[in-house]
Write a protein that holds these residues in place. Structure first.
Motif, PDB file in Angstrom:
ATOM      1  N   UNK A 127       1.460  -4.291  -8.637  1.00 30.58           N
ATOM      2  CA  UNK A 127       1.626  -5.748  -8.624  1.00 30.58           C
ATOM      3  C   UNK A 127       1.721  -6.330  -7.216  1.00 30.58           C
ATOM      4  N   UNK A 128       1.701  -5.465  -6.195  1.00 32.45           N
ATOM      5  CA  UNK A 128       1.780  -5.956  -4.822  1.00 32.45           C
ATOM      6  C   UNK A 128       0.495  -6.685  -4.429  1.00 32.45           C
ATOM      7  N   UNK A 179       7.166  -3.016  -1.161  1.00 40.88           N
ATOM      8  CA  UNK A 179       8.159  -2.712  -2.198  1.00 40.88           C
ATOM      9  C   UNK A 179       9.177  -1.762  -1.589  1.00 40.88           C
ATOM     10  N   UNK A 180      10.457  -2.070  -1.813  1.00 35.92           N
ATOM     11  CA  UNK A 180      11.513  -1.280  -1.198  1.00 35.92           C
ATOM     12  C   UNK A 180      12.669  -1.123  -2.168  1.00 35.92           C
ATOM     13  N   UNK A 184       8.910   2.013  -0.308  1.00 32.58           N
ATOM     14  CA  UNK A 184       8.113   2.627  -1.369  1.00 32.58           C
ATOM     15  C   UNK A 184       6.625   2.472  -1.096  1.00 32.58           C
ATOM     16  N   UNK A 185       6.192   1.255  -0.806  1.00 29.92           N
ATOM     17  CA  UNK A 185       4.762   0.989  -0.647  1.00 29.92           C
ATOM     18  C   UNK A 185       4.566  -0.326   0.082  1.00 29.92           C
ATOM     19  N   UNK A 186       3.418  -0.472   0.709  1.00 30.83           N
ATOM     20  CA  UNK A 186       3.014  -1.748   1.293  1.00 30.83           C
ATOM     21  C   UNK A 186       1.499  -1.874   1.190  1.00 30.83           C
ATOM     22  N   UNK A 187       1.052  -3.131   1.080  1.00 31.81           N
ATOM     23  CA  UNK A 187      -0.381  -3.407   0.947  1.00 31.81           C
ATOM     24  C   UNK A 187      -0.813  -4.250   2.147  1.00 31.81           C
ATOM     25  N   UNK A 188      -1.732  -3.708   2.954  1.00 31.11           N
ATOM     26  CA  UNK A 188      -2.135  -4.372   4.198  1.00 31.11           C
ATOM     27  C   UNK A 188      -3.651  -4.338   4.349  1.00 31.11           C
ATOM     28  N   UNK A 229       9.664  -6.974  -1.585  1.00 29.30           N
ATOM     29  CA  UNK A 229      10.139  -7.119  -2.962  1.00 29.30           C
ATOM     30  C   UNK A 229      11.050  -5.934  -3.279  1.00 29.30           C
ATOM     31  N   UNK A 230      12.207  -6.177  -3.893  1.00 31.05           N
ATOM     32  CA  UNK A 230      13.113  -5.066  -4.231  1.00 31.05           C
ATOM     33  C   UNK A 230      12.649  -4.344  -5.495  1.00 31.05           C
TER      34      UNK A 230
END
Length: 395
Positions: free
Chosen positions: A85-86, A92-93, A99-103, A123-124
Motif C-alpha cells: 500500500x506504500x 513503513x516503520x 520495514x520498507x520504503x518506496x523511492x 507510516x506506522x
C-alpha cells in the motif's frame, strides 16, 4: 516495480560470520531462505542492497520505481499487504525497525537507506514482525518458520505417496514428500509439527524424525539418525547422529554420530566423525558468545546456544565444541580438547593454538570441495573470501 531486499548494517554485523558470505536475506530459516519467502509473497524477482564486498555477486536491480524491503524480516500476508500500500515517497516503520520504503531513485550503498527513509512520509506498522536480529534468532524462529513455509509450499499440492511398508508415520497428513524423495524403515512423527522432505532426498533405514523438520533437495538422513525437531537440513547435505533445533544452510555434512544442538552451519562445512557440540553450560547459566560488532564475548540472554560455523569451515574427528562457540569462514579445526570459543576466519589448529590458514591453500580446498558437486568457485566467490581473509588478517 523493482523489489530490493536491503541489509540493515547493524543487523548484518550481528549475524557474522554467516553474513561474511551472503546478504541477510540469504539466511535459511524454516524450509527456504528469507529471500525465497519474499519471492513467493511478492510474486516477482528480487535483488539486493548489501555490503560493498558482496554487491558484485548479489546485485541491485534499480528501476524508476523501487520498493526496498528489510531483508531481515520474514514476510506474512499482513506485512506484505501493508508494504504493497506504500506510495512513492512513503515508508513503513515499526518502532525503530525500518520495514520498507518506496523511492523513484537508486542508492549508492546500504548505509543510505536510513537517510532515504528520513526523506519519506512514515507510516506506522502495528502488526507483529518476525525478524532475525541476532544469531540465536535463527534457531529460535526455525520451528515456527518451518510451519509457516510448509503451509504455502504444500497448499493445493499432493504429496508423493510413501509405499515402503516399514516406514511408520504419525499424523501423515502433515508429512509431505517431493518427487523422488525416498524413505525406508524409518519413523516420521509429525504430531508436533510438519515434516517436509525435498526432491530426491533420502531418509535411510532406522532414522527417527520428529517435526517440525525440513530437508532439502538431494540431502540424506543417514542410517539410524535421531532428529529431535525444529531442524532444517538444506539442499545437498548429509546429516547423522543426534540433532536438535539446528540448521544446515546447504552443501554441508555432519554424516556421523555425535550431537549437534541449537547450532547453525553455513554452506560447505563438514563435521568429522563423533564431533559433539555443547549447547548447555554445566551451571545452567546464560551463554556468552563472540560478537563481531563488540569484538568481545557478550551475553546472549539464552541458556541453550550451540555452535555457529561460517561457510567452508571444517572440523576433524572427535572435535568437541564448547557452549556458544563461533567459528568463522574457512577455518580448519582439529586435535584434542576444546578449541577456543571463537575461532577466527582462515585459521588452522585447535586447543593447542591457531595458525593462519594461507589464502591460496584455502581457496584450493574450496575449489576441490565444490568440484565434488560439479560446481566451480566463481571469481565473485574468490573475491568475497579474499576480502574476509584480509579483514581478519591485516595485510
Amino acid at each position: 516495480m523493482s523489489y530490493i531486499l536491503f541489509d540493515d548494517p547493524l543487523v548484518h554485523g550481528a549475524l557474522l560470520p554467516l553474513t561474511f558470505t551472503r546478504p541477510i536475506s540469504h539466511i535459511r530459516l524454516g524450509i527456504v531462505t528469507i529471500a525465497e519467502k519474499w519471492l513467493h509473497f511478492l510474486q516477482g524477482e528480487v535483488s539486493y542492497l548489501t555490503k560493498d564486498f558482496l554487491q558484485k555477486k548479489y546485485i541491485s536491480d534499480w528501476g524508476e520505481d523501487n520498493l526496498l524491503i528489510n531483508g531481515s524480516l520474514c514476510p506474512d500476508q499482513n506485512l506484505v499487504t501493508a508494504i504493497g500500500q506504500l506510495a512513492p515517497g512513503e515508508s513503513l516503520q515499526c518502532g525503530n525497525v525500518l520495514i520498507a520504503l518506496r523511492i523513484p531513485y537508486s542508492l549508492k550503498d546500504c548505509r543510505d537507506v536510513i537517510t532515504a527513509a528520513g526523506n519519506t512520509t512514515v507510516h506506522p506498522y502495528t502488526g507483529t514482525l518476525t525478524q532475525v536480529r541476532q544469531l540465536s534468532d535463527i534457531f529460535l524462529l526455525n520451528g515456527s518458520q518451518i510451519r509457516a513455509d510448509y503451509t504455502w509450499l504444500t497448499e493445493g499440492r499432493i504429496s508423493r505417496e510413501i509405499t515402503d511398508p516399514h516406514t511408520i508415520m504419525y499424523n501423515p497428513s502433515h508429512i509431505f514428500l517431493e518427487e523422488g524423495a525416498k524413505t525406508k524403515a524409518c519413523i516420521l512423527n509429525a504430531e508436533n509439527g510438519p515434516i517436509y522432505i525435498g526432491k530426491d532426498a533420502d531418509i535411510q533405514e532406522g532414522s527417527i524424525i520428529r517435526g517440525p523438520f525440513a530437508i532439502g533437495e538431494s540431502s540424506i538422513v543417514a542410517l539410524g539418525a535421531k532428529m529431535r525437531g525444529e531442524i532444517t537440513i538444506g539442499p545437498h547435505c548429509k546429516i547423522g547422529g543426534e540433532v536438535s533445533n539446528s540448521i544446515l544452510f546447504g552443501f554441508s555434512n555432519k554424516g556421523h554420530d555425535g550431537y549437534l544442538g541449537n547450532s547453525i552451519l553455513g554452506e560447505w562445512c563438514n563435521l568429522g566423525a563423533d564431533t559433539n557440540t555443547s549447547n548447555l553450560k554445566n551451571d545452567y547459566g546464560i551463554v556468552k558468545q563472540w560478537s563481531y560488532v563488540e569484538n568481545d564475548f557478550m551475553d546472549t540472554g539464552r541458556q541453550f546456544v550451540g555452535l555457529v560455523m561460517g561457510d567452508h569451515s571444517k572440523a576433524g574427528i572427535n572435535t568437541m565444541f564448547n557452549t556458544g562457540t563461533v567459528v568463522g569462514v574457512s577455518a580448519n579445526i582439529f586435535g584434542g580438547n576444546f578449541p577456543p570459543k571463537h575461532v577466527p576466519s582462515f585459521t588452522w589448529g585447535g586447543a593447542e593454538g591457531l595458525d593462519i590458514y594461507r589464502l591460496d591453500r584455502a581457496l584450493d580446498v574450496a575449489q576441490r570441495v565444490l568440484e565434488r558437486k560439479a560446481l566451480q568457485l566463481t571469481p565473485e566467490d574468490r573475491e568475497i573470501l579474499t576480502y574476509v581473509f584480509y579483514a581478519t588478517h591485516e595485510k
